[in-house]
Design a protein around this motif. Structure first.
Motif, PDB file in Angstrom:
ATOM      1  N   THR A  41     -10.009  -1.558  -4.378  1.00 24.86           N
ATOM      2  CA  THR A  41      -8.974  -1.959  -3.442  1.00 24.86           C
ATOM      3  C   THR A  41      -8.610  -3.403  -3.766  1.00 24.86           C
ATOM      4  O   THR A  41      -9.472  -4.245  -3.994  1.00 24.86           O
ATOM      5  CB  THR A  41      -9.381  -1.741  -1.956  1.00 24.86           C
ATOM      6  N   THR A  42      -7.314  -3.637  -3.855  1.00 24.87           N
ATOM      7  CA  THR A  42      -6.835  -4.974  -4.151  1.00 24.87           C
ATOM      8  C   THR A  42      -6.511  -5.659  -2.841  1.00 24.87           C
ATOM      9  O   THR A  42      -5.760  -5.117  -2.025  1.00 24.87           O
ATOM     10  CB  THR A  42      -5.590  -4.912  -5.054  1.00 24.87           C
ATOM     11  N   VAL A  43      -7.122  -6.831  -2.638  1.00 23.12           N
ATOM     12  CA  VAL A  43      -6.944  -7.557  -1.388  1.00 23.12           C
ATOM     13  C   VAL A  43      -6.005  -8.728  -1.680  1.00 23.12           C
ATOM     14  O   VAL A  43      -6.396  -9.685  -2.358  1.00 23.12           O
ATOM     15  CB  VAL A  43      -8.301  -8.054  -0.856  1.00 23.12           C
ATOM     16  N   THR A  67      -3.730  -4.904   1.799  1.00 20.18           N
ATOM     17  CA  THR A  67      -4.630  -4.353   0.785  1.00 20.18           C
ATOM     18  C   THR A  67      -3.971  -3.147   0.127  1.00 20.18           C
ATOM     19  O   THR A  67      -3.155  -2.474   0.749  1.00 20.18           O
ATOM     20  CB  THR A  67      -5.984  -3.926   1.378  1.00 20.18           C
ATOM     21  N   ASN A  93      -9.745  -3.444   6.626  1.00 21.80           N
ATOM     22  CA  ASN A  93      -8.537  -3.761   7.393  1.00 21.80           C
ATOM     23  C   ASN A  93      -8.833  -3.949   8.870  1.00 21.80           C
ATOM     24  O   ASN A  93      -8.122  -4.673   9.565  1.00 21.80           O
ATOM     25  CB  ASN A  93      -7.462  -2.704   7.154  1.00 21.80           C
ATOM     26  N   ARG A 152       0.834  -1.203   0.000  1.00 27.65           N
ATOM     27  CA  ARG A 152       0.000   0.000   0.000  1.00 27.65           C
ATOM     28  C   ARG A 152       0.869   1.253   0.000  1.00 27.65           C
ATOM     29  O   ARG A 152       0.387   2.360  -0.235  1.00 27.65           O
ATOM     30  CB  ARG A 152      -0.974   0.003   1.171  1.00 27.65           C
ATOM     31  N   ASP A 180     -11.770   0.433   2.425  1.00 26.30           N
ATOM     32  CA  ASP A 180     -10.466  -0.190   2.697  1.00 26.30           C
ATOM     33  C   ASP A 180     -10.137  -0.132   4.194  1.00 26.30           C
ATOM     34  O   ASP A 180      -9.670  -1.121   4.773  1.00 26.30           O
ATOM     35  CB  ASP A 180      -9.383   0.524   1.886  1.00 26.30           C
ATOM     36  N   VAL A 198      -5.752 -12.600   4.694  1.00 22.88           N
ATOM     37  CA  VAL A 198      -5.502 -11.345   3.967  1.00 22.88           C
ATOM     38  C   VAL A 198      -4.098 -10.870   4.333  1.00 22.88           C
ATOM     39  O   VAL A 198      -3.802 -10.628   5.507  1.00 22.88           O
ATOM     40  CB  VAL A 198      -6.545 -10.265   4.323  1.00 22.88           C
TER      41      VAL A 198
END
Lengths: 332, 245
Positions: free
Chosen positions: B61-63, B54, B44, A25, B40, B51
């Motif tokens: 949002t890419t998980v 992210t 989280n 991120r 997001d 997971v």
């Protein structure tokens, strides 16, 4: 200090482990070994956990010298050879080296990446939880060149190991993919062209991406999308229509449509396809992809049990048939 | 195929076995980006098993998942439940940072060009750029490189036809309808209008990364002299960027 010194090497040599997670991120690429299976095999022979930091050698071989010692060293890759002072060592065993010994690692004749592992791992300073070098950002250090020394610990009590199983061929089966987030930007005719054609690995490939040359793929919605997250294995299609399979050094986000994703269990095999050779793709379900990843992980974690000590102080490894049960197939 | 995503919630797309993309739309849009970041942050907080991390962007949002530990169907269900309940939540309050910037001259070699393109004087351009509160829409490209949403549309300018091989660390630049704070030296086709002494990414400093997706940014124009002073402090590990909320 005990260290391995690089006497000679080709370009792009770096330290790699399983990669750097938890910082994507913030734009930090995972990096990590391009072929984690070969990394795991080299590490197992050196008595390490599968993901310990090792030296990754692309395309060319290298000559290394031991400073201090003794150290237990192993090399693994497709067609990679290891020799100590000119005397060859089997690819399925490690070898104990003393101070000032020199090892020669041959190029991976049937692939792209070789790994050199040392007992205890290469002990460069971890950065953000990993020793992997990400060349573009400089995180984890730079690529290596002659004169560089890699710290390690001595291993006087470690007997050389050999593997009786697990040394499998990579096979030439089609690379398995799952349709990607923009799969529907490509018309049915484009999809059938993609799946029925061979794509050649371009010499412009590197750790960031494998560039493929073959029938161009046109997106019906253009080749720029608003950037979103990507993974190693994402198959991006830029404007020229030639797909790029992202590698371990890929950026965390990308703005090209992604027709597909190579399943994680096939990334190692794809990374080792030599430049100029053709690959084909076939579609599997997400469920199949997950099953393959789980099988691959089970194999990784069972490797340690397969390694056996070489008996005797100076084994003539070439008299053994160490590469038992050579198999082919998708899965390790 | 075009659906009203606000009414129907996000679309889940697979990135093989290693990630899912929770997609809220396909454009750059202030409402969309806020929604992605609110989602997001809430996701989280659930700390779902399997997971890894992210990556929120402008529209999705890419998980990232560990296929060994994640139950993908369960994660999908959790994502859709969350999206349904989060819809009316107000946006997340990421940190608000004040970021000093020296605009123009050697700090921003393209400032005059961007001003000319916008039909403004350089000082009007500085004012227009420093006026809004920006949202860190996404961090990508290089570690710490922060893409901001909220640029005054009059300031947008197509990228340079020939990217530069290197622009300095901590550059403030404009590319298309986006503006960004760069982190480390790197290639860029964007127009450089200024430079901050702030290091968005500095190894060994805590925190190593300052700006997180969802944070907000206000720019404060500073003189070359103040920039130099702050830059020396930043080199010694001071944050410089002030967290004001």
């Amino acid at each position: 200090m005990i260290a391995l010194e690089i006497v000679q090497c080709g370009p792009g040599v770096s330290v790699q482990d399983a990669g750097r997670f938890g910082f994507r991120r913030f734009g930090v690429s995972t990096a990590g070994a391009m072929d984690r299976r070969a990394l795991a095999l080299a590490n197992t022979l050196a008595g390490n956990p599968p993901d310990a930091a090792a030296l990754e050698l692309p395309l060319a071989g290298a000559e290394l010298r031991v400073i201090g010692g003794p150290v237990l060293v192993a090399a693994h890759g497709p067609g990679t050879t290891l020799a100590v002072s000119g005397r060859p060592v089997s690819e399925s065993s490690s070898v104990q080296l003393e101070d000032d010994d020199t090892v020669t690692i041959g190029p991976p004749q049937e692939g792209v990446y070789s790994y050199v592992a040392v007992a205890g791992g290469i002990l460069t300073r971890p950065v953000l939880g990993s020793r992997s070098c990400h060349r573009r950002s400089g995180i984890g250090g730079d690529v290596l060149s002659p004169g560089d020394r890699l710290p390690c610990i001595g291993s006087s009590d470690n007997a050389p190991l050999f593997l009786t199983e697990g040394m499998k061929d990579y096979g030439r089966d089609a690379i398995r993919i799952v349709p990607g987030p923009q799969a529907d930007h490509f018309e049915e005719a484009t999809w059938s062209r993609f799946l029925s054609s061979s794509y050649r690995i371009s010499p412009r490939s590197d750790r960031m991406g494998l560039r493929l040359e073959g029938p161009a793929l046109r997106s019906s919605k253009g080749h720029d999308i608003v950037s979103e997250g990507v993974v190693p294995g994402s198959v991006q299609v830029p404007g020229d229509g030639n797909p790029i399979v992202l590698g371990r050094d890929c950026q965390t986000t990308g703005g090209y449509p992604k027709i597909a994703t190579v399943i994680s269990a096939d990334l190692d095999r794809l990374a080792q396809v030599p430049i100029g050779r053709d690959v084909r793709f076939r579609v599997v379900s997400e469920g199949d992809a997950i099953d393959a990843a789980r099988r691959s992980a089970r194999w990784h974690s069972s490797l340690g049990l397969a390694a056996k000590p070489v008996s005797g102080s100076s084994p003539d490894l070439h008299s053994h048939n160490l590469i038992g049960g050579v198999t082919k197939g998708d899965d390790p | 195929m075009e659906v009203d995503r606000d009414a129907n919630g996000p679309v889940i797309r697979y990135l093989g076995d290693s990630a899912i993309s929770v997609e809220f739309g396909d454009r750059i849009d202030a409402g969309l980006v806020s929604r992605v970041h609110a989602f997001d942050a809430a996701l989280n907080q659930l700390c779902l098993v399997g997971v890894i991390e992210t990556v929120p962007t402008y529209r999705a949002t890419t998980v990232h998942l560990d296929p060994l530990r994640a139950d993908v169907r369960e994660i999908e269900a959790a994502v859709l439940r969350l999206a349904a309940t989060e819809r009316d939540a107000s946006g997340p309050a990421g940190q608000l940072w004040e970021v000093p910037v020296a605009y123009g001259q050697d700090f921003g070699i393209d400032l005059d060009d961007v001003a000319a393109h916008a039909g403004m004087t350089p000082s009007d351009l500085i004012e227009a750029h420093a006026d809004p509160e920006y949202l860190v829409a996404m961090v990508g490209f290089l570690p710490g490189f922060s893409y901001l949403s909220g640029l005054d549309p009059r300031l947008s300018m197509p990228r340079r036809s020939e990217p530069r091989a290197r622009i300095p660390a901590s550059s403030i630049s404009i590319g298309g309808q986006q503006t960004a704070i760069s982190s480390i030296e790197g290639p860029s086709g964007w127009h450089v209008i200024g430079r901050t002494p702030v290091r968005p990414f500095q190894l060994g400093r805590m925190p190593e990364f300052l700006f997180e997706p969802g944070d907000r940014i206000r720019f404060r124009p500073v003189s070359a002299r103040e920039w130099s002073q702050l830059d020396r402090d930043a080199a010694r590990g001071a944050l410089i960027a002030k967290s004001i909320e």
